[in-house]
Design a protein around this motif. Structure first.
Motif, mmCIF file in Angstrom:
data_model
loop_
_atom_site.group_PDB
_atom_site.id
_atom_site.type_symbol
_atom_site.label_atom_id
_atom_site.label_comp_id
_atom_site.label_asym_id
_atom_site.label_seq_id
_atom_site.Cartn_x
_atom_site.Cartn_y
_atom_site.Cartn_z
ATOM 1 N N LEU A 131 0.834 -1.193 0.000
ATOM 2 C CA LEU A 131 0.000 0.000 0.000
ATOM 3 C C LEU A 131 0.872 1.247 0.000
ATOM 4 C CD1 LEU A 131 -3.050 0.598 0.046
ATOM 5 C CD2 LEU A 131 -2.866 0.874 2.519
ATOM 6 N N ALA A 132 1.947 1.206 0.752
ATOM 7 C CA ALA A 132 2.853 2.356 0.806
ATOM 8 C C ALA A 132 3.500 2.612 -0.544
ATOM 9 C CB ALA A 132 3.927 2.114 1.864
ATOM 10 N N GLN A 133 3.836 1.532 -1.254
ATOM 11 C CA GLN A 133 4.452 1.692 -2.572
ATOM 12 C C GLN A 133 3.460 2.232 -3.593
ATOM 13 O OE1 GLN A 133 5.896 -2.334 -3.033
ATOM 14 N NE2 GLN A 133 7.973 -1.766 -2.427
ATOM 15 N N ALA A 134 2.170 1.958 -3.385
ATOM 16 C CA ALA A 134 1.159 2.416 -4.331
ATOM 17 C C ALA A 134 0.781 3.876 -4.117
ATOM 18 C CB ALA A 134 -0.097 1.552 -4.206
ATOM 19 N N ALA A 135 1.109 4.419 -2.953
ATOM 20 C CA ALA A 135 0.711 5.797 -2.645
ATOM 21 C C ALA A 135 1.497 6.783 -3.496
ATOM 22 C CB ALA A 135 0.940 6.079 -1.170
ATOM 23 N N PRO A 136 0.850 7.843 -3.952
ATOM 24 C CA PRO A 136 1.563 8.878 -4.710
ATOM 25 C C PRO A 136 2.691 9.482 -3.894
ATOM 26 C CG PRO A 136 -0.814 9.159 -4.894
ATOM 27 C CD PRO A 136 -0.583 8.124 -3.833
ATOM 28 N N SER A 137 3.745 9.842 -4.556
ATOM 29 C CA SER A 137 4.899 10.439 -3.883
ATOM 30 C C SER A 137 4.487 11.710 -3.143
ATOM 31 C CB SER A 137 5.988 10.770 -4.910
ATOM 32 O OG SER A 137 7.068 11.429 -4.294
ATOM 33 N N GLY A 138 4.957 11.837 -1.918
ATOM 34 C CA GLY A 138 4.682 13.029 -1.140
ATOM 35 C C GLY A 138 3.412 12.966 -0.326
ATOM 36 N N GLN A 139 2.595 11.935 -0.504
ATOM 37 C CA GLN A 139 1.332 11.836 0.231
ATOM 38 C C GLN A 139 1.545 11.085 1.536
ATOM 39 O OE1 GLN A 139 -2.045 10.110 -1.839
ATOM 40 N NE2 GLN A 139 -2.819 9.240 0.064
ATOM 41 N N SER A 140 0.974 11.608 2.605
ATOM 42 C CA SER A 140 1.005 10.891 3.873
ATOM 43 C C SER A 140 0.182 9.616 3.753
ATOM 44 C CB SER A 140 0.441 11.763 4.997
ATOM 45 O OG SER A 140 0.291 10.996 6.189
ATOM 46 N N LEU A 141 0.669 8.567 4.379
ATOM 47 C CA LEU A 141 -0.038 7.292 4.349
ATOM 48 C C LEU A 141 -1.002 7.131 5.518
ATOM 49 C CD1 LEU A 141 2.876 4.917 3.368
ATOM 50 C CD2 LEU A 141 0.822 5.348 2.032
ATOM 51 N N ALA A 142 -1.027 8.097 6.415
ATOM 52 C CA ALA A 142 -1.834 7.937 7.620
ATOM 53 C C ALA A 142 -3.304 7.695 7.287
ATOM 54 C CB ALA A 142 -1.675 9.162 8.528
ATOM 55 N N VAL A 143 -3.896 8.521 6.426
ATOM 56 C CA VAL A 143 -5.322 8.385 6.116
ATOM 57 C C VAL A 143 -5.622 7.061 5.406
ATOM 58 C CG1 VAL A 143 -7.205 9.306 4.713
ATOM 59 C CG2 VAL A 143 -5.863 10.846 6.145
ATOM 60 N N PRO A 144 -4.893 6.688 4.326
ATOM 61 C CA PRO A 144 -5.198 5.409 3.687
ATOM 62 C C PRO A 144 -5.077 4.220 4.641
ATOM 63 C CG PRO A 144 -3.805 6.743 2.261
ATOM 64 C CD PRO A 144 -3.875 7.449 3.568
ATOM 65 N N LEU A 145 -4.092 4.254 5.530
ATOM 66 C CA LEU A 145 -3.913 3.139 6.462
ATOM 67 C C LEU A 145 -5.003 3.119 7.528
ATOM 68 C CD1 LEU A 145 -0.029 3.240 6.765
ATOM 69 C CD2 LEU A 145 -1.380 1.332 5.874
ATOM 70 N N GLY A 159 -15.465 -5.576 9.153
ATOM 71 C CA GLY A 159 -15.761 -6.911 8.659
ATOM 72 C C GLY A 159 -15.376 -7.190 7.223
ATOM 73 N N LEU A 160 -14.834 -6.220 6.507
ATOM 74 C CA LEU A 160 -14.432 -6.478 5.124
ATOM 75 C C LEU A 160 -13.168 -7.336 5.123
ATOM 76 C CD1 LEU A 160 -15.418 -5.569 2.280
ATOM 77 C CD2 LEU A 160 -13.586 -3.873 2.315
ATOM 78 N N PRO A 161 -13.143 -8.422 4.368
ATOM 79 C CA PRO A 161 -11.940 -9.265 4.318
ATOM 80 C C PRO A 161 -10.711 -8.444 3.935
ATOM 81 C CG PRO A 161 -13.777 -10.367 3.269
ATOM 82 C CD PRO A 161 -14.235 -8.965 3.546
ATOM 83 N N SER A 162 -9.570 -8.847 4.473
ATOM 84 C CA SER A 162 -8.359 -8.047 4.296
ATOM 85 C C SER A 162 -8.006 -7.824 2.827
ATOM 86 C CB SER A 162 -7.183 -8.712 5.013
ATOM 87 O OG SER A 162 -6.933 -10.006 4.476
ATOM 88 N N ASP A 163 -8.137 -8.864 1.991
ATOM 89 C CA ASP A 163 -7.765 -8.687 0.586
ATOM 90 C C ASP A 163 -8.673 -7.690 -0.108
ATOM 91 O OD1 ASP A 163 -9.926 -10.388 0.827
ATOM 92 O OD2 ASP A 163 -9.328 -11.694 -0.838
ATOM 93 N N GLN A 164 -9.983 -7.709 0.235
ATOM 94 C CA GLN A 164 -10.912 -6.756 -0.370
ATOM 95 C C GLN A 164 -10.667 -5.338 0.143
ATOM 96 O OE1 GLN A 164 -15.047 -8.012 -0.241
ATOM 97 N NE2 GLN A 164 -14.453 -10.173 -0.304
ATOM 98 N N ALA A 165 -10.376 -5.220 1.436
ATOM 99 C CA ALA A 165 -10.109 -3.899 2.005
ATOM 100 C C ALA A 165 -8.856 -3.299 1.387
ATOM 101 C CB ALA A 165 -9.963 -4.010 3.527
ATOM 102 N N ILE A 166 -7.817 -4.120 1.266
ATOM 103 C CA ILE A 166 -6.568 -3.644 0.668
ATOM 104 C C ILE A 166 -6.793 -3.254 -0.788
ATOM 105 C CG2 ILE A 166 -4.257 -4.371 -0.042
ATOM 106 C CD1 ILE A 166 -4.291 -6.175 2.505
ATOM 107 N N ALA A 167 -7.555 -4.066 -1.524
ATOM 108 C CA ALA A 167 -7.822 -3.770 -2.929
ATOM 109 C C ALA A 167 -8.590 -2.463 -3.079
ATOM 110 C CB ALA A 167 -8.606 -4.919 -3.569
ATOM 111 N N ARG A 168 -9.537 -2.212 -2.176
ATOM 112 C CA ARG A 168 -10.337 -0.995 -2.267
ATOM 113 C C ARG A 168 -9.475 0.249 -2.023
ATOM 114 N NH1 ARG A 168 -15.973 -0.514 0.954
ATOM 115 N NH2 ARG A 168 -16.322 -2.334 -0.390
ATOM 116 N N VAL A 169 -8.646 0.207 -0.991
ATOM 117 C CA VAL A 169 -7.798 1.366 -0.707
ATOM 118 C C VAL A 169 -6.738 1.523 -1.788
ATOM 119 C CG1 VAL A 169 -6.229 2.410 0.970
ATOM 120 C CG2 VAL A 169 -8.223 1.148 1.769
ATOM 121 N N HIS A 170 -6.194 0.414 -2.261
ATOM 122 C CA HIS A 170 -5.198 0.464 -3.331
ATOM 123 C C HIS A 170 -5.805 1.093 -4.581
ATOM 124 C CE1 HIS A 170 -2.457 -0.941 -6.478
ATOM 125 N NE2 HIS A 170 -1.566 -1.185 -5.529
#
Length: 212
Positions: free
Chosen positions: A135-149, A159-170
């Motif tokens: 997820l950190a590698q997918a974040a645009p350069s210069g953007q804080s990761l606090a909110v996406p995480l 209750g969203l499965p981890s793979d689906q949650a990660i895919a949605r934020v990604h």
């Protein structure tokens, strides 16, 4: 008469300067000293000492030590037994270390405290270090990761499965980067993607029972 080469009349002024300056120095450490004092007051001495040593080690490792102080006080306020408070703080410290390591592996050389705490919360919610790094590698350069995480942790806690949650934020991060690139502006200069709420998902994050 002089003392160490200084006139007697100068000594009171020096003493006054020292004693007036000392409270100012203490004020800089006020929150940390207050937390330490409270832990010493409410926990057995040996437990408090070990917890404070762990907090000091976290601070030396550039981890957000305040998060450990807050966690210890939170557990005490809930009436958790001292041994379990110590165990909870130890697990929290381990997750913070794993969170920071995952961010560093993704190229975040010096992640700030908010990013590390958000990554720790995501790991506590069920994400692994590899997912945090991706997820950190997918974040645009210069953007804080606090909110996406924080959002990732919030989705998983609801209750969203981890793979689906990660895919949605990604997907949200990727869409944001693409939109910013199309408009010729840095991604961090634009607003949050619509799928990431402005509050970062904090207010709606349930805390599963027994999770320390």
């Amino acid at each position: 008469m002089t003392v160490i080469g200084l006139p007697r009349v100068v000594l009171p002024s020096i003493a006054a300067a020292i004693f007036c300056t000392a409270p100012l120095a203490a004020q800089d450490l006020g929150p940390a000293l207050a937390a330490e004092s409270r832990l010493v007051a409410v926990l057995p001495a040996e437990v408090a000492t070990r917890i404070l040593e762990r907090i000091a080690s976290a601070r030396a490792a550039d981890l957000p030590a305040e998060a450990l102080e807050h966690r210890a006080l939170e557990l005490v306020a809930k009436g958790v037994e001292p041994a379990q408070v110590e165990e909870g703080v130890a697990r929290h410290a381990e997750r913070l270390g794993a969170a920071r390591a995952a961010l560093v592996r993704a190229g975040r050389v010096a992640p700030d405290g908010d990013e590390t705490e958000a990554a720790e919360l995501a790991i506590r919610s069920g994400a692994d270090g590899a997912a945090v790094s991706a997820l950190a590698q997918a974040a645009p350069s210069g953007q804080s990761l606090a909110v996406p995480l924080f959002v990732l942790a919030g989705l998983m806690d609801r209750g969203l499965p981890s793979d689906q949650a990660i895919a949605r934020v990604h997907a949200a991060l990727t869409a944001r980067a693409a939109a910013a690139s199309a408009n010729g502006r840095p991604a961090h200069a634009r607003g949050r993607p619509e799928s990431i709420p402005a509050n970062g998902g904090r207010s709606s994050r349930p805390r599963p029972p027994g999770r320390t």
